[in-house]
Design a protein around this motif. Sequence first.
Motif, short mmCIF file in Angstrom:
data_model
loop_
_atom_site.label_atom_id
_atom_site.label_comp_id
_atom_site.label_asym_id
_atom_site.label_seq_id
_atom_site.Cartn_x
_atom_site.Cartn_y
_atom_site.Cartn_z
N GLY A 15 0.77 -1.23 0.24
CA GLY A 15 0.06 -0.06 -0.03
C GLY A 15 0.68 1.15 -0.04
N GLY A 16 0.20 2.29 0.03
CA GLY A 16 0.89 3.64 0.12
C GLY A 16 0.19 4.80 -0.30
N ILE A 17 0.19 5.80 -0.82
CA ILE A 17 -0.39 6.72 -1.35
C ILE A 17 -0.53 6.92 -2.91
N PRO A 18 -1.44 7.34 -3.40
CA PRO A 18 -1.59 7.14 -4.92
C PRO A 18 -0.76 7.87 -5.67
N CYS A 19 -0.20 7.63 -6.89
CA CYS A 19 0.99 8.32 -7.63
C CYS A 19 0.39 8.97 -8.71
N ASP A 20 0.89 9.91 -9.19
CA ASP A 20 0.47 10.40 -10.64
C ASP A 20 0.52 9.61 -11.85
N ALA A 21 0.03 9.88 -12.81
CA ALA A 21 0.05 9.18 -13.98
C ALA A 21 1.55 8.99 -14.46
N ALA A 22 2.17 9.99 -14.47
CA ALA A 22 3.79 9.76 -14.93
C ALA A 22 4.29 8.86 -14.24
N THR A 23 4.37 8.74 -12.63
CA THR A 23 4.95 8.08 -11.89
C THR A 23 4.53 6.44 -11.80
N PHE A 24 3.06 6.50 -12.40
CA PHE A 24 2.72 5.04 -12.61
C PHE A 24 3.13 4.38 -13.60
N ALA A 25 3.39 5.03 -14.89
CA ALA A 25 3.84 4.73 -16.18
C ALA A 25 5.28 4.14 -15.98
N ALA A 26 6.15 5.17 -15.11
CA ALA A 26 7.69 4.79 -15.15
C ALA A 26 7.63 3.60 -14.16
N GLY A 27 6.80 3.41 -13.28
CA GLY A 27 7.13 2.28 -12.09
C GLY A 27 6.60 1.02 -13.18
#
Length: 237
Positions: free
Chosen positions: A96-108
């Motif tokens: 778990g954690g906190i939601p990330c933005d779209a760019a961080t999601f794609a990079a991850g």
Amino acid sequence: MTANDVINEALLLDGVIYAGQTPSPEAQATSQFGFNLMLGEWCAQGLAVFSVVRVPFSLVSGQGDYTIGTGGALNSPRPEKIDAWAVHSLNGGSDGGIPCDAATFAAGRAQLEQAAFELGLLTGTALQGQRVKYLNYDAAYPNGNIHIYPLPSTGMTLELWVWQQFTQITDFTQAIDFPPGYLKAIVYNLAADLAPKFGREVGQTVGVIAAACKAGLGATNAGEHSTVPSAQGKPAA
């Protein structure tokens, strides 16, 4: 803290009760009615009041994209904001954690897939397993969109801690978790509203703090919550 606890704090500021005391049933009923009147007035003024609530959902194996809102795949009131998330698996593991933005999601996602490819573990177009590492929330309207990755396996559950707006309180004994800054504003403004009902003058300090806190919430709502957030869009695959 419950709504009745909030009322007690307001009455304490007004000198209607003292520390350790509870109001009479008549005073409590009057205060509860006044609390809901204040919430309704704030709503009419465009000053939304939120509580942070935990909502659980069952995930679909292999599905990483979900709509959230009334009638959505995750059928719950559309969150104004998601504070935190957790995903639990059948084997007892969780992330778990906190939601990330779209760019961080794609990079991850790209990093996870590259690592899996190098180890010979990426057998299809997407990873699926017992761990979810990233969650992105696109606060679209009328339903928001949640994206998670890697894709969930069978029996996994999602927990969200979300901001939900409320305009009336029906159960004054239920615990309420207010976002930062809201509780003080509500207590002091309720004290200012209730004082005349009990023949009390609003204390100067109470009045000043109430006005300052309410103005602060107004700025927060204007900046973040009173308008529909622009959609981030689905993170790139």
